[in-house]
Structure formats: structure tokens, C-alpha cells
Design a protein around this motif. Sequence first.
Motif, PDB file in Angstrom:
ATOM      1  N   ASN A  41      47.891  38.587  44.838  1.00 55.51           N
ATOM      2  CA  ASN A  41      48.375  39.958  44.678  1.00 55.51           C
ATOM      3  C   ASN A  41      49.383  40.407  45.728  1.00 55.51           C
ATOM      4  O   ASN A  41      49.975  41.479  45.587  1.00 55.51           O
ATOM      5  CB  ASN A  41      47.192  40.928  44.673  1.00 55.51           C
ATOM      6  CG  ASN A  41      46.287  40.712  43.479  1.00 55.51           C
ATOM      7  OD1 ASN A  41      46.548  41.213  42.393  1.00 55.51           O
ATOM      8  ND2 ASN A  41      45.217  39.954  43.679  1.00 55.51           N
TER       9      ASN A  41
ATOM     10  N   ASN B 146      37.536  43.902  46.275  1.00 55.65           N
ATOM     11  CA  ASN B 146      38.710  43.173  46.760  1.00 55.65           C
ATOM     12  C   ASN B 146      38.677  42.994  48.270  1.00 55.65           C
ATOM     13  O   ASN B 146      39.154  41.987  48.803  1.00 55.65           O
ATOM     14  CB  ASN B 146      39.996  43.922  46.407  1.00 55.65           C
ATOM     15  CG  ASN B 146      40.164  44.164  44.925  1.00 55.65           C
ATOM     16  OD1 ASN B 146      40.590  45.238  44.514  1.00 55.65           O
ATOM     17  ND2 ASN B 146      39.827  43.184  44.097  1.00 55.65           N
TER      18      ASN B 146
ATOM     19  N   PHE C 298      42.576  36.665  46.605  1.00 59.15           N
ATOM     20  CA  PHE C 298      43.153  37.957  46.222  1.00 59.15           C
ATOM     21  C   PHE C 298      44.471  38.193  46.952  1.00 59.15           C
ATOM     22  O   PHE C 298      45.452  38.659  46.361  1.00 59.15           O
ATOM     23  CB  PHE C 298      42.180  39.094  46.528  1.00 59.15           C
ATOM     24  CG  PHE C 298      42.724  40.453  46.205  1.00 59.15           C
ATOM     25  CD1 PHE C 298      42.606  40.969  44.924  1.00 59.15           C
ATOM     26  CD2 PHE C 298      43.372  41.214  47.170  1.00 59.15           C
ATOM     27  CE1 PHE C 298      43.132  42.226  44.608  1.00 59.15           C
ATOM     28  CE2 PHE C 298      43.900  42.465  46.868  1.00 59.15           C
ATOM     29  CZ  PHE C 298      43.780  42.974  45.580  1.00 59.15           C
TER      30      PHE C 298
ATOM     31  N   GLY D 114      43.897  46.084  47.982  1.00 60.23           N
ATOM     32  CA  GLY D 114      43.701  46.392  46.576  1.00 60.23           C
ATOM     33  C   GLY D 114      43.037  47.745  46.385  1.00 60.23           C
ATOM     34  O   GLY D 114      42.928  48.555  47.308  1.00 60.23           O
ATOM     35  N   LYS D 115      42.546  48.002  45.180  1.00 56.52           N
ATOM     36  CA  LYS D 115      41.985  49.313  44.842  1.00 56.52           C
ATOM     37  C   LYS D 115      40.472  49.388  45.040  1.00 56.52           C
ATOM     38  O   LYS D 115      39.913  50.480  45.139  1.00 56.52           O
ATOM     39  CB  LYS D 115      42.319  49.664  43.395  1.00 56.52           C
ATOM     40  CG  LYS D 115      43.814  49.862  43.142  1.00 56.52           C
ATOM     41  CD  LYS D 115      44.076  50.229  41.692  1.00 56.52           C
ATOM     42  CE  LYS D 115      45.566  50.455  41.456  1.00 56.52           C
ATOM     43  NZ  LYS D 115      45.850  50.801  40.032  1.00 56.52           N
TER      44      LYS D 115
ATOM     45  N   LYS E 268      48.879  41.517  48.701  1.00 54.76           N
ATOM     46  CA  LYS E 268      48.388  42.669  49.469  1.00 54.76           C
ATOM     47  C   LYS E 268      47.016  42.331  50.013  1.00 54.76           C
ATOM     48  O   LYS E 268      46.370  41.367  49.561  1.00 54.76           O
ATOM     49  CB  LYS E 268      48.343  43.920  48.605  1.00 54.76           C
ATOM     50  CG  LYS E 268      47.411  43.817  47.408  1.00 54.76           C
ATOM     51  CD  LYS E 268      47.425  45.074  46.544  1.00 54.76           C
ATOM     52  CE  LYS E 268      48.729  45.247  45.811  1.00 54.76           C
ATOM     53  NZ  LYS E 268      48.693  46.362  44.837  1.00 54.76           N
TER      54      LYS E 268
END
Length: 231
Positions: free
Chosen positions: A194, A130, A190, A199-200, A196
Motif C-alpha cells: 500500500n 493494518n 501491508f 492505513g485506515k 503507507k
Amino acid sequence: MKLPRTIAVIPARSGSKSIKDKNIKKLLDKPLIAWSIEACLKSKYISEIYVSTDSRKYANIAKKYGPVKILYRPKNLSEDYSTDYEMILHAINNINFNYELISHIRPTTPLRKVKDLDKAIKIFSRSNANSLRSVHEMSETSYKSVEVYNGKLKSLKNLKLTIDELNAPRQSFCKTYMPNGVIDIYRKNFVIKNGKLFGKNVIALKTSYSHEIDNIDDFNYLEFLCKKRKL
């Protein structure tokens, strides 16, 4: 393999409290923002450079150091507690250019190496992550850090270690790393999807120690190092 098109966004708001006009304060003979612009210009993979600022004075200074494009950020997105996400989203909404990746380049880390920028973009472009964030190893592992409660030392909340256990050799603990501002990279789609930046799934780009400027002592020390190294 052709890499996805990448832009650089350099944030340069005018309201710094720690150092007045920090982003244009001269380090040796160049304002801080110029160091970042020049690094981006030398990158093999950065197609466009955008400076996000609330100040026409800052914009005019930035334009002296290369073909940068200016994103005028409103004051409500340029306060002490304004977030990187708000700044990047404003950039996305105001850039009329076909690109996929955003390199976030902070002026307060002026001595970044161009090879780190290109390495980061190349690694990230070939991944399915991400985002990417540059880090360097901390001189002391953060697992040995302590908090103070009512004047007494305690280990960090979730570690549940005694002070004697914390006093073990640092080799007994995992290494820890500090984000250093050399470069962060985000995927435009992304961020939009999302809400943000990271992400993870975040790649860590390990760099050598990179000095950041948060206050006047940081600035003075970095200036001393530059003069000593004759940069």
C-alpha cells in the motif's frame, strides 16, 4: 497461539537540530538509544533488533548495548524532512530475515515500559488491523484548542464553536489522545503493498503518560524526573 515473528526498528539519525546528537545524548549514564535497545531486549516477542542510522559513530555506540543489527541509511533518507515511511521501507528492503511485523521504537521516548511493548505486540498479532499506535490521554482535550487569526481567537477550523462554547467544562467534550512514541507496529506486507504505514484500521494502545524528547527543555525535565525517581 503462536505469534507472528516481530522485529524492532530503532531510528537513530545523526542530524538533529533541536539537540545536537540527540539520539546518543546521555540520560543519566546511558545514551538515549540504549534505553530503547534494552527495552526491546527484555521483550518476550521481539526476535531481532535493527538500528537504522546514517552514522558509524551511532552504530558503534548502539552495538555496545546488545546484539543489534545495523541498517546504514543513506543521507537522503536521514534529513529533517525524511519520513518514517521512507525509513521503514529502507529497512524492509535491507533486512534478510523472515518476519511479519515491524515494531517502530523511537529513542526519544526512553522510559517506555516493556509490558506495554509485549501487550501491544500480543494485541496486534491477534487482530486484523493494518497497524497499531500507542497514545496517552491529553491533559486538556484538543477540542478546546484555538487558532489565532489576525490577532483574534477562533475555534479550530471545522468545529464552528464560539469562544464562549469552548469555555465549557472539559467534561463537555470528548477525550483526545496524543501519539507518544512508545511503540508503533506495522505489517510488512501491508507497507509493501500500500505504500503507507498505518492505513485506515489502526489500533490505539492506551498507555500512561509517556515523556517524549523534542528539545533541550524536554530532555532536562526528563533528566530531573529520572534523578528524582532514582531510575
